[in-house]
Design a protein around this motif. Structure first.
Motif, PDB file in Angstrom:
ATOM      1  N   LYS A 123     -35.408   3.367  18.285  1.00 25.82           N
ATOM      2  CA  LYS A 123     -36.123   3.457  16.730  1.00 25.82           C
ATOM      3  C   LYS A 123     -36.708   4.649  16.686  1.00 25.82           C
ATOM      4  O   LYS A 123     -36.662   5.328  15.331  1.00 25.82           O
ATOM      5  CB  LYS A 123     -37.151   2.233  16.981  1.00 25.82           C
ATOM      6  CG  LYS A 123     -37.868   2.075  15.570  1.00 25.82           C
ATOM      7  CD  LYS A 123     -38.911   1.105  15.588  1.00 25.82           C
ATOM      8  CE  LYS A 123     -39.651   1.009  14.423  1.00 25.82           C
ATOM      9  NZ  LYS A 123     -40.730   0.249  14.494  1.00 25.82           N
ATOM     10  N   HIS A 124     -37.307   5.378  17.767  1.00 15.15           N
ATOM     11  CA  HIS A 124     -38.038   6.581  17.656  1.00 15.15           C
ATOM     12  C   HIS A 124     -37.058   7.847  17.775  1.00 15.15           C
ATOM     13  O   HIS A 124     -37.375   8.787  17.168  1.00 15.15           O
ATOM     14  CB  HIS A 124     -39.109   6.588  18.669  1.00 15.15           C
ATOM     15  CG  HIS A 124     -40.226   5.784  18.201  1.00 15.15           C
ATOM     16  ND1 HIS A 124     -41.298   5.944  17.474  1.00 15.15           N
ATOM     17  CD2 HIS A 124     -40.508   4.572  18.759  1.00 15.15           C
ATOM     18  CE1 HIS A 124     -41.865   4.948  17.279  1.00 15.15           C
ATOM     19  NE2 HIS A 124     -41.693   4.172  17.972  1.00 15.15           N
ATOM     20  N   LEU A 125     -36.034   7.780  18.642  1.00 19.85           N
ATOM     21  CA  LEU A 125     -35.407   8.994  19.097  1.00 19.85           C
ATOM     22  C   LEU A 125     -33.791   8.898  18.838  1.00 19.85           C
ATOM     23  O   LEU A 125     -33.245  10.045  18.957  1.00 19.85           O
ATOM     24  CB  LEU A 125     -35.795   9.276  20.838  1.00 19.85           C
ATOM     25  CG  LEU A 125     -37.071   9.124  21.026  1.00 19.85           C
ATOM     26  CD1 LEU A 125     -37.126   9.499  22.449  1.00 19.85           C
ATOM     27  CD2 LEU A 125     -37.979  10.261  20.167  1.00 19.85           C
ATOM     28  N   GLY A 126     -33.304   7.719  18.271  1.00 19.81           N
ATOM     29  CA  GLY A 126     -32.094   7.808  18.115  1.00 19.81           C
ATOM     30  C   GLY A 126     -31.130   7.016  18.956  1.00 19.81           C
ATOM     31  O   GLY A 126     -31.706   6.551  19.964  1.00 19.81           O
ATOM     32  N   VAL A 127     -29.691   7.223  19.052  1.00 20.05           N
ATOM     33  CA  VAL A 127     -28.914   6.482  19.790  1.00 20.05           C
ATOM     34  C   VAL A 127     -29.161   6.919  21.402  1.00 20.05           C
ATOM     35  O   VAL A 127     -29.221   7.927  21.677  1.00 20.05           O
ATOM     36  CB  VAL A 127     -27.327   6.942  19.545  1.00 20.05           C
ATOM     37  CG1 VAL A 127     -26.523   6.169  20.345  1.00 20.05           C
ATOM     38  CG2 VAL A 127     -27.210   6.585  18.270  1.00 20.05           C
ATOM     39  N   ALA A 128     -29.243   5.796  22.024  1.00 24.00           N
ATOM     40  CA  ALA A 128     -29.563   5.823  23.504  1.00 24.00           C
ATOM     41  C   ALA A 128     -28.904   4.777  24.407  1.00 24.00           C
ATOM     42  O   ALA A 128     -28.576   3.584  23.806  1.00 24.00           O
ATOM     43  CB  ALA A 128     -30.841   5.818  23.818  1.00 24.00           C
ATOM     44  N   THR A 129     -28.715   4.951  25.562  1.00 22.68           N
ATOM     45  CA  THR A 129     -28.417   4.065  26.512  1.00 22.68           C
ATOM     46  C   THR A 129     -28.988   4.028  27.849  1.00 22.68           C
ATOM     47  O   THR A 129     -29.392   5.049  28.269  1.00 22.68           O
ATOM     48  CB  THR A 129     -26.599   3.890  26.666  1.00 22.68           C
ATOM     49  OG1 THR A 129     -26.209   2.916  27.429  1.00 22.68           O
ATOM     50  CG2 THR A 129     -26.377   5.120  27.451  1.00 22.68           C
ATOM     51  N   ASN A 130     -29.317   2.829  28.277  1.00 25.50           N
ATOM     52  CA  ASN A 130     -30.212   2.684  29.474  1.00 25.50           C
ATOM     53  C   ASN A 130     -29.733   2.331  30.642  1.00 25.50           C
ATOM     54  O   ASN A 130     -28.650   1.442  30.817  1.00 25.50           O
ATOM     55  CB  ASN A 130     -31.161   1.611  28.999  1.00 25.50           C
ATOM     56  CG  ASN A 130     -32.336   1.519  29.786  1.00 25.50           C
ATOM     57  OD1 ASN A 130     -32.271   0.774  30.719  1.00 25.50           O
ATOM     58  ND2 ASN A 130     -33.489   2.244  29.345  1.00 25.50           N
ATOM     59  N   ARG A 131     -29.861   2.819  31.699  1.00 22.50           N
ATOM     60  CA  ARG A 131     -29.840   2.577  33.026  1.00 22.50           C
ATOM     61  C   ARG A 131     -31.059   2.384  33.910  1.00 22.50           C
ATOM     62  O   ARG A 131     -31.836   3.088  33.906  1.00 22.50           O
ATOM     63  CB  ARG A 131     -28.848   3.939  33.802  1.00 22.50           C
ATOM     64  CG  ARG A 131     -27.448   3.983  32.845  1.00 22.50           C
ATOM     65  CD  ARG A 131     -26.421   2.939  32.948  1.00 22.50           C
ATOM     66  NE  ARG A 131     -25.257   3.147  32.429  1.00 22.50           N
ATOM     67  CZ  ARG A 131     -24.926   3.164  31.218  1.00 22.50           C
ATOM     68  NH1 ARG A 131     -26.103   2.557  30.270  1.00 22.50           N
ATOM     69  NH2 ARG A 131     -23.647   3.383  30.799  1.00 22.50           N
ATOM     70  N   ASN A 132     -30.782   1.643  34.939  1.00 28.69           N
ATOM     71  CA  ASN A 132     -32.095   1.705  36.010  1.00 28.69           C
ATOM     72  C   ASN A 132     -31.921   2.875  36.978  1.00 28.69           C
ATOM     73  O   ASN A 132     -30.709   3.559  37.042  1.00 28.69           O
ATOM     74  CB  ASN A 132     -32.185   0.284  36.753  1.00 28.69           C
ATOM     75  CG  ASN A 132     -31.200  -0.006  37.848  1.00 28.69           C
ATOM     76  OD1 ASN A 132     -30.672   1.128  38.559  1.00 28.69           O
ATOM     77  ND2 ASN A 132     -30.611  -1.021  37.922  1.00 28.69           N
ATOM     78  N   LEU A 133     -33.155   3.297  37.289  1.00 32.97           N
ATOM     79  CA  LEU A 133     -33.243   4.527  38.447  1.00 32.97           C
ATOM     80  C   LEU A 133     -32.266   4.594  39.504  1.00 32.97           C
ATOM     81  O   LEU A 133     -31.669   5.565  40.073  1.00 32.97           O
ATOM     82  CB  LEU A 133     -34.494   4.606  38.809  1.00 32.97           C
ATOM     83  CG  LEU A 133     -34.721   5.986  39.264  1.00 32.97           C
ATOM     84  CD1 LEU A 133     -34.162   7.248  38.599  1.00 32.97           C
ATOM     85  CD2 LEU A 133     -36.345   6.438  39.664  1.00 32.97           C
TER      86      LEU A 133
END
Length: 175
Positions: free
Chosen positions: A153-163
């Motif tokens: 919502k704030h920064l655009g397209v993203a995908t998430n992974r755990n550390l």
């Protein structure tokens, strides 16, 4: 030939967004690219290709994955050095809870970074460094307010992974 690491967004979720790793490998090899490797079945891909621009690599992969899957597959590409930098930065954060990294398609503006980081609390912290957002969450992380959806919502397209996955990929693919 340059090596790139690709992170696919929103695959293998639910019944309709399936893109198995064999299909991912076939799509990348179909581009004529080599040394293709995957990790888990969550859209983590290592590849060598002759293209010199991250954006060119992303565009080619998104087209190939879209054809293979039958749906749009946003893809975020990093170099091994960029992924190592993300892992190194994570080591500088002292946080006892869960740690996730959202990879961004584009470099965010300073104002957007401030807007996201200002949402941090004692239990949930967001730190942005380049095209990576470190989300450090408390024990109740399944009910977190700082999520990949908020990052997008704030920064655009993203995908998430755990550390843990990020560190594993650095060990396997960034030596």
């Amino acid at each position: 030939m340059p090596t790139y690491l690709a992170f696919l967004r929103a695959i293998n979720l639910g019944a309709k967004r399936k893109l198995p790793k064999d299909a991912i490998v076939a799509a990348v090899e179909g581009l004529g690219w080599t040394d293709v490797r995957t990790h888990l079945n969550t859209g983590n891909v290592r590849l060598d290709c002759p293209l010199g621009s991250r954006r060119e690599v992303e565009a080619a992969l998104e087209e190939a994955f879209g054809e293979a899957a039958g749906f749009e597959v946003p893809t975020i590409v990093l170099t091994p050095a960029e992924l190592r930098e993300v892992a190194d930065r994570a080591a500088s954060y002292a946080h006892a809870g869960k740690h996730y990294v959202s990879f961004l398609k584009e470099e965010p503006s300073p104002a957007a970074v401030r807007a996201l980081e200002e949402r941090s609390t004692a239990e949930e912290v967001a730190k942005v460094g380049g095209r990576a957002v470190h989300l450090m969450l408390g024990e109740n992380y399944h009910q977190a307010r700082l999520t990949n959806a908020v990052v997008e919502k704030h920064l655009g397209v993203a995908t998430n992974r755990n550390l843990t996955v990020v560190r594993t990929l650095v060990e396997r693919w960034c030596s």
